[in-house]
Design an enzyme around this catalytic site. Structure first.
Site: not given
Length: 601
Positions: A2, A596
């Site tokens: 990520c 996110k």
């Protein structure tokens, strides 16, 4: 995925890379690691836990470093599967965001001469680089040859013992460089290095960059290319908590300012003129027969709200598509269809894929985003920025209200271009847009009362959210917020659908949140409230009208805000969700299993 970070320069490399990983924790992750190279050696530190479990490497460990926070896509969240991954010699380290689609075939090819230690798709990359380095080429050339073999999406950062610098590569996964006084940074997100510099270079698809302590060079398709340096308009202070317990709470309270930024300079004080910083011509807007919106998650809910605004005030048929389904649906996106991609980060993989599909079919495209320089702004025909500022909390708050406010401005702009909005409707929408920051502030002034209501329902584990018209996307979005951060079951739907199934789940004391605002058919929704109350439900109602509010067991009173009043209700429900999750002791800024920015399909 990520998060990727890296640094080469004269400052303490290990500390900078470690801090960069801490700055990326908000994106969500389940394991982490760092590799440092220098003096002919490579040191690797990994954990199947949190960044805080990693040691902070010393200067002696290396003068250049790369780091990674991993959100599992291939292989379980273990130390073995954490990045960086290395080759058989232990001299090459790689961190990677994205998905290597042909990794299985590459691994089968490599296994005869290489030993694999993880279940990830990434590990084929260091072994391929090792193979090319054995031919005596430079690290840059080895990476160039390796990327020619890869199919899929990737952002890569590579360093190796005995080879100069850091090499990075990008294909359909975000990657940018930061240019500081003491060295060069690389990251998937500027938050990693914003405390050191706001000067950035956004790499493009196919770019491979070589970073040394004194210079940076970018290549594409084997040729050296020029890339601009841009200055970000936000700072490390904007990305901090500013004394709040959580980023989410800070960002909830930032919404009046975010809305003022979204509106500033775009709407007249007296008339109904709208000035938007976009290039789509009036002729294009006049010729649009249909508008298609593609988005995911919270942005999808903003798209549903935009549909209400556009169909009501601009007389324009609108369809809203879950971006991951758009490519699969078939059908056409003709030239008289405007496709609007809504994405906070500008890097959401499913939304980008939908945008590309529409563009290939000849449709004009518009991006509604928060992020300057993002992929969606470069690939869409035009871009409209929501100006919300950095949002760190995984659960979107201020970006949702800014997306809806910007969609309201776009509605006025399109309605005027098409001569479809009456003077009265334009004035009402203008007033709602201008009043929205103040209305949101009035809700925030009620934060203690809303917190008390949230704590009262913290022992519940199943919630229903209902609304109609613009109240429906707010119900969907508010239910999403609660499930994201509290881990409670929460379901949002049209109030009229209660009797078509969900009513079977309503029992004594079931919390039902009802959006009873204007522009959300409050009287009809009030009838549905009576249905659930007769089955023993507790109804939390949100309304500006006292007569409507009396239908609820518990009421959150809202200021009137015309067609944007449901947005004001959403802000109250953000606080409601926050205080339920906080009472339960949940990790609000880093909810489990979530990221996110989702940069893989």
């Amino acid at each position: 995925m990520c998060g990727i970070t890296g640094y080469i320069g004269t400052d303490p490399t290990g500390r900078i890379v470690h801090e960069g990983l801490q700055n990326l924790e908000y994106r969500g992750y389940d394991s982490a690691g760092i590799a440092l190279a220098g003096g002919g050696s490579l040191s690797v530190h990994k954990t199947g836990g949190e960044v805080g479990d990693l040691p902070v490497p010393s200067r002696e460990d290396g003068t250049r470093g790369i780091g990674h926070t991993r959100w599992s896509t291939h292989g379980e969240p273990t130390r073995e599967n954490a990045h960086p991954h290395t080759d058989c010699t232990g001299d090459v380290a790689v961190v990677h965001n994205g998905i290597i689609e042909n990794y299985a075939a590459l691994a089968d090819e490599l296994r005869a001469d290489h030993v694999f230690h993880s279940d990830t798709d990434t590990e084929v990359v260091p072994h391929l680089i090792e193979t090319h380095l054995a031919d005596g080429v430079s690290l840059l050339t080895a990476v160039q040859r390796t990327t020619e073999r890869l199919t899929g999406s990737y952002a890569l950062a590579i360093t190796a013992a005995g080879h100069d610098g850091i090499v990075v590569a990008r294909s359909d996964s975000p990657l940018l460089l930061g240019h500081g006084d003491t060295g060069t940074f690389v990251a998937s997100d500027a938050t990693a290095f914003i405390e050191h510099t706001n000067r950035v270079t956004y790499l493009r698809n196919g770019d491979i960059a070589h970073l040394t302590e004194t210079e940076w060079t970018v290549y594409n398709d084997g040729a050296r290319v020029s890339r601009d340096i841009e200055a970000l308009d936000w700072s490390a202070d904007a990305a901090g908590k500013s004394g709040y317990d959580h980023y989410m709470l800070k960002e909830i309270h930032e919404q009046p300012r975010a809305l003022r930024q979204a509106i500033s300079g775009r709407i007249s004080d007296l008339g109904t003129d709208v000035t938007l910083d976009m290039e789509l011509s009036t002729e294009t807007l006049q010729n649009v027969a249909e508008l298609q919106i593609v988005a995911c998650g919270t942005s999808y809910h903003a798209g549903l709200y935009a549909k209400e605004l556009l169909e009501t005030h601009a007389d324009l048929p609108v369809t809203v598509h879950v971006a991951s389904e758009y490519e699969l649906r078939g059908g056409r996106s003709p030239e008289d269809t405007l496709v609007v991609a809504i994405t906070q980060s500008g890097e959401t993989a499913d939304t980008l894929a939908a945008l590309r599909s529409a563009a290939q079919k000849g449709a004009p495209t518009l991006a509604l985003t928060n992020t300057l320089g993002s992929t969606v702004t470069r690939e869409a025909d035009d871009a409209l920025f929501i100006r919300a500022g950095p949002e760190i909390g995984v659960a979107a708050t201020k970006t949702f209200v800014s997306q809806v406010a910007t969609a309201a401005l776009l509605t006025m702009h399109i309605g005027r271009a098409r001569n479809a909005i009456s003077t009265g409707d334009a004035a009402a929408l203008r007033d709602a847009i201008r009043d929205l920051p103040g209305a949101v502030q009035q809700v925030l002034d009620q934060a203690p009362e809303i917190a008390s209501i949230g704590r009262e329902y913290a022992d519940s584990d199943a919630f229903f959210y209902v609304g109609r018209r613009a109240g429906r996307p707010v119900a969907l979005e508010s239910a999403l917020k609660l499930k994201e951060i509290s881990y409670d079951h929460a379901e949002g739907f049209s109030a009229g659908e209660l009797k078509h199934g969900p009513l079977a789940l309503v029992t004594d004391n079931t919390p039902v949140v009802a959006v009873l605002t204007e522009y959300a058919a409050p009287e009809r929704t009030a009838n549905n409230v009576k249905e659930v109350q007769s089955r023993g439900a507790d109804v939390i109602g949100l309304a500006s009208d006292a007569g409507t509010a009396r239908h609820a067991d518990v009421t959150i009173t809202l200021p009137a805000c015309g067609p944007l009043e449901p947005v004001v209700a959403n802000v109250a429900l953000q606080l409601f969700a926050y205080h339920i999750a906080n009472e339960k002791g949940r990790p609000i800024d880093k909810p489990r299993n979530l990221a996110k920015s989702v940069t893989v399909e």
